[in-house]
Design a protein around this motif. Sequence first.
Motif, PDB file in Angstrom:
ATOM      1  N   LEU A  64       0.808  -1.211   0.000  1.00  0.00           N
ATOM      2  CA  LEU A  64       0.000   0.000   0.000  1.00  0.00           C
ATOM      3  C   LEU A  64       0.848   1.271   0.000  1.00  0.00           C
ATOM      4  CD1 LEU A  64      -2.840  -1.059   2.449  1.00  0.00           C
ATOM      5  CD2 LEU A  64      -2.876  -1.046  -0.042  1.00  0.00           C
ATOM      6  N   GLN A  65       2.144   1.164   0.264  1.00  0.00           N
ATOM      7  CA  GLN A  65       3.011   2.329   0.281  1.00  0.00           C
ATOM      8  C   GLN A  65       3.648   2.609  -1.074  1.00  0.00           C
ATOM      9  OE1 GLN A  65       2.987   4.146   3.085  1.00  0.00           O
ATOM     10  NE2 GLN A  65       1.542   2.593   3.768  1.00  0.00           N
ATOM     11  N   HIS A  66       3.566   1.661  -1.994  1.00  0.00           N
ATOM     12  CA  HIS A  66       4.244   1.809  -3.277  1.00  0.00           C
ATOM     13  C   HIS A  66       3.356   1.265  -4.388  1.00  0.00           C
ATOM     14  CE1 HIS A  66       7.424   1.875  -6.240  1.00  0.00           C
ATOM     15  NE2 HIS A  66       7.191   0.612  -6.506  1.00  0.00           N
ATOM     16  N   ASP A  67       3.092   2.081  -5.371  1.00  0.00           N
ATOM     17  CA  ASP A  67       2.252   1.663  -6.480  1.00  0.00           C
ATOM     18  C   ASP A  67       3.109   1.432  -7.711  1.00  0.00           C
ATOM     19  OD1 ASP A  67       0.349   1.251  -8.424  1.00  0.00           O
ATOM     20  OD2 ASP A  67       0.014   3.387  -8.708  1.00  0.00           O
ATOM     21  N   PRO A  68       3.441   0.171  -8.019  1.00  0.00           N
ATOM     22  CA  PRO A  68       4.304  -0.098  -9.174  1.00  0.00           C
ATOM     23  C   PRO A  68       3.637   0.199 -10.508  1.00  0.00           C
ATOM     24  CG  PRO A  68       3.532  -2.152  -8.211  1.00  0.00           C
ATOM     25  CD  PRO A  68       3.072  -1.036  -7.305  1.00  0.00           C
ATOM     26  N   VAL A  69       2.325   0.199 -10.576  1.00  0.00           N
ATOM     27  CA  VAL A  69       1.636   0.444 -11.845  1.00  0.00           C
ATOM     28  C   VAL A  69       1.829   1.897 -12.270  1.00  0.00           C
ATOM     29  CG1 VAL A  69      -0.611   0.473 -12.993  1.00  0.00           C
ATOM     30  CG2 VAL A  69      -0.060  -1.373 -11.420  1.00  0.00           C
ATOM     31  N   GLU A  70       1.488   2.820 -11.402  1.00  0.00           N
ATOM     32  CA  GLU A  70       1.604   4.237 -11.752  1.00  0.00           C
ATOM     33  C   GLU A  70       3.051   4.698 -11.779  1.00  0.00           C
ATOM     34  OE1 GLU A  70      -1.200   6.103  -9.088  1.00  0.00           O
ATOM     35  OE2 GLU A  70      -2.808   5.804 -10.536  1.00  0.00           O
ATOM     36  N   SER A  71       3.883   4.212 -10.850  1.00  0.00           N
ATOM     37  CA  SER A  71       5.279   4.646 -10.836  1.00  0.00           C
ATOM     38  C   SER A  71       6.034   4.142 -12.063  1.00  0.00           C
ATOM     39  CB  SER A  71       5.980   4.208  -9.550  1.00  0.00           C
ATOM     40  OG  SER A  71       6.005   2.802  -9.453  1.00  0.00           O
TER      41      SER A  71
ATOM     42  N   GLY B 294       4.700   4.195 -14.982  1.00  0.00           N
ATOM     43  CA  GLY B 294       4.210   4.996 -16.087  1.00  0.00           C
ATOM     44  C   GLY B 294       3.024   4.411 -16.838  1.00  0.00           C
ATOM     45  N   TYR B 295       2.426   3.349 -16.331  1.00  0.00           N
ATOM     46  CA  TYR B 295       1.263   2.774 -16.999  1.00  0.00           C
ATOM     47  C   TYR B 295       0.062   3.700 -16.861  1.00  0.00           C
ATOM     48  CZ  TYR B 295       3.746  -1.625 -17.429  1.00  0.00           C
ATOM     49  OH  TYR B 295       4.658  -2.595 -17.751  1.00  0.00           O
ATOM     50  N   SER B 296      -0.778   3.739 -17.890  1.00  0.00           N
ATOM     51  CA  SER B 296      -1.974   4.562 -17.837  1.00  0.00           C
ATOM     52  C   SER B 296      -3.225   3.737 -17.562  1.00  0.00           C
ATOM     53  CB  SER B 296      -2.149   5.336 -19.145  1.00  0.00           C
ATOM     54  OG  SER B 296      -2.296   4.435 -20.228  1.00  0.00           O
ATOM     55  N   SER B 297      -3.107   2.408 -17.636  1.00  0.00           N
ATOM     56  CA  SER B 297      -4.264   1.564 -17.362  1.00  0.00           C
ATOM     57  C   SER B 297      -3.812   0.187 -16.886  1.00  0.00           C
ATOM     58  CB  SER B 297      -5.147   1.423 -18.604  1.00  0.00           C
ATOM     59  OG  SER B 297      -4.442   0.816 -19.659  1.00  0.00           O
ATOM     60  N   LEU B 298      -4.741  -0.493 -16.214  1.00  0.00           N
ATOM     61  CA  LEU B 298      -4.522  -1.852 -15.730  1.00  0.00           C
ATOM     62  C   LEU B 298      -5.759  -2.650 -16.121  1.00  0.00           C
ATOM     63  CD1 LEU B 298      -2.872  -3.270 -12.834  1.00  0.00           C
ATOM     64  CD2 LEU B 298      -5.337  -3.543 -12.670  1.00  0.00           C
ATOM     65  N   TRP B 299      -5.540  -3.805 -16.757  1.00  0.00           N
ATOM     66  CA  TRP B 299      -6.649  -4.598 -17.294  1.00  0.00           C
ATOM     67  C   TRP B 299      -6.638  -6.006 -16.723  1.00  0.00           C
ATOM     68  CZ3 TRP B 299     -10.264  -2.441 -20.459  1.00  0.00           C
ATOM     69  CH2 TRP B 299      -9.975  -1.141 -20.902  1.00  0.00           C
ATOM     70  N   THR B 300      -7.831  -6.553 -16.503  1.00  0.00           N
ATOM     71  CA  THR B 300      -7.990  -7.929 -16.059  1.00  0.00           C
ATOM     72  C   THR B 300      -8.852  -8.675 -17.075  1.00  0.00           C
ATOM     73  OG1 THR B 300      -9.998  -7.458 -14.800  1.00  0.00           O
ATOM     74  CG2 THR B 300      -7.898  -7.239 -13.633  1.00  0.00           C
TER      75      THR B 300
ATOM     76  N   VAL C 237      -7.806   0.893  -4.731  1.00  0.00           N
ATOM     77  CA  VAL C 237      -7.402   1.391  -3.428  1.00  0.00           C
ATOM     78  C   VAL C 237      -5.959   1.912  -3.443  1.00  0.00           C
ATOM     79  CG1 VAL C 237      -6.985   0.686  -1.023  1.00  0.00           C
ATOM     80  CG2 VAL C 237      -9.042  -0.084  -2.211  1.00  0.00           C
ATOM     81  N   VAL C 238      -5.093   1.314  -4.237  1.00  0.00           N
ATOM     82  CA  VAL C 238      -3.670   1.670  -4.201  1.00  0.00           C
ATOM     83  C   VAL C 238      -3.203   2.522  -5.377  1.00  0.00           C
ATOM     84  CG1 VAL C 238      -3.086  -0.342  -2.786  1.00  0.00           C
ATOM     85  CG2 VAL C 238      -2.913  -0.491  -5.290  1.00  0.00           C
ATOM     86  N   THR C 239      -4.124   2.928  -6.252  1.00  0.00           N
ATOM     87  CA  THR C 239      -3.770   3.792  -7.370  1.00  0.00           C
ATOM     88  C   THR C 239      -4.619   5.054  -7.321  1.00  0.00           C
ATOM     89  OG1 THR C 239      -5.373   2.739  -8.859  1.00  0.00           O
ATOM     90  CG2 THR C 239      -3.112   1.846  -8.860  1.00  0.00           C
ATOM     91  N   GLU C 240      -4.194   6.049  -8.077  1.00  0.00           N
ATOM     92  CA  GLU C 240      -4.932   7.312  -8.092  1.00  0.00           C
ATOM     93  C   GLU C 240      -5.351   7.747  -9.484  1.00  0.00           C
ATOM     94  OE1 GLU C 240      -2.605  10.231  -6.092  1.00  0.00           O
ATOM     95  OE2 GLU C 240      -2.609   9.127  -4.197  1.00  0.00           O
ATOM     96  N   GLU C 241      -4.619   7.300 -10.511  1.00  0.00           N
ATOM     97  CA  GLU C 241      -4.868   7.843 -11.837  1.00  0.00           C
ATOM     98  C   GLU C 241      -5.123   6.808 -12.930  1.00  0.00           C
ATOM     99  OE1 GLU C 241      -1.729  10.514 -12.847  1.00  0.00           O
ATOM    100  OE2 GLU C 241      -1.902  11.605 -10.963  1.00  0.00           O
ATOM    101  N   VAL C 242      -4.561   5.607 -12.818  1.00  0.00           N
ATOM    102  CA  VAL C 242      -4.695   4.640 -13.908  1.00  0.00           C
ATOM    103  C   VAL C 242      -6.148   4.244 -14.112  1.00  0.00           C
ATOM    104  CG1 VAL C 242      -2.368   3.695 -13.683  1.00  0.00           C
ATOM    105  CG2 VAL C 242      -4.244   2.612 -12.456  1.00  0.00           C
ATOM    106  N   ARG C 243      -6.515   4.031 -15.383  1.00  0.00           N
ATOM    107  CA  ARG C 243      -7.826   3.490 -15.717  1.00  0.00           C
ATOM    108  C   ARG C 243      -7.817   2.015 -15.324  1.00  0.00           C
ATOM    109  NH1 ARG C 243     -11.827   6.753 -16.570  1.00  0.00           N
ATOM    110  NH2 ARG C 243     -12.736   5.436 -18.143  1.00  0.00           N
ATOM    111  N   LEU C 244      -8.951   1.498 -14.898  1.00  0.00           N
ATOM    112  CA  LEU C 244      -9.068   0.119 -14.425  1.00  0.00           C
ATOM    113  C   LEU C 244     -10.105  -0.581 -15.286  1.00  0.00           C
ATOM    114  CD1 LEU C 244      -9.233   1.085 -10.659  1.00  0.00           C
ATOM    115  CD2 LEU C 244      -7.219   0.257 -11.900  1.00  0.00           C
TER     116      LEU C 244
END
Length: 160
Positions: free
Chosen positions: A5-12, A14-20, A60-67
């Motif tokens: 919860l202290q480190h967001d590897p997705v946004e850090s 440089g990814y703009s989205s995360l897909w499942t 919960v752990v990201t602020e900007e990426v599209r989900l």
Amino acid sequence: MGVDLQHDPVESAGYSSLWTYEQLLYAETPVEPYAPPNVPWPESGRRNADSLAVLTAAAVVTEEVRLGTAVLIAALHTPVQPAKALATVDQISGGRVVAGMGTGWSTDVLRATGTTRADRGRFLDETLDVFDAVWGPDPVNFRSPRVVFDNAAVLPKPAS
């Protein structure tokens, strides 16, 4: 699979989205192979968790990426369940959810949920119609062969 919860590897990163994506099971002898001629599922693809649970954790752990869901299989769900879950994740994320729905292709997966290949297009259409109804203004009034809403509030609504 822990979440830091202290480190967001997705946004850090440089990814703009995360897909499942949704895959319920992996038949050892599938009716239809993953890819012709009889190519098995890649081992890395067999480790997927529940799509909406993963997106909730990411919200919960990201602020900007599209989900996004790429893709939820409509025939595996009653339509109001993914509508409510997607709206909930959208609220948690502040409006960052992209909902991808599809018909599915695996006879083995469809059979596991009591569905057939013949049902899948009709179930996708119905699911999209339910989404339109329940994500619109309350009260909701909707009728289909499997779903009935009579003058009901259906919450939450998507943030966006």
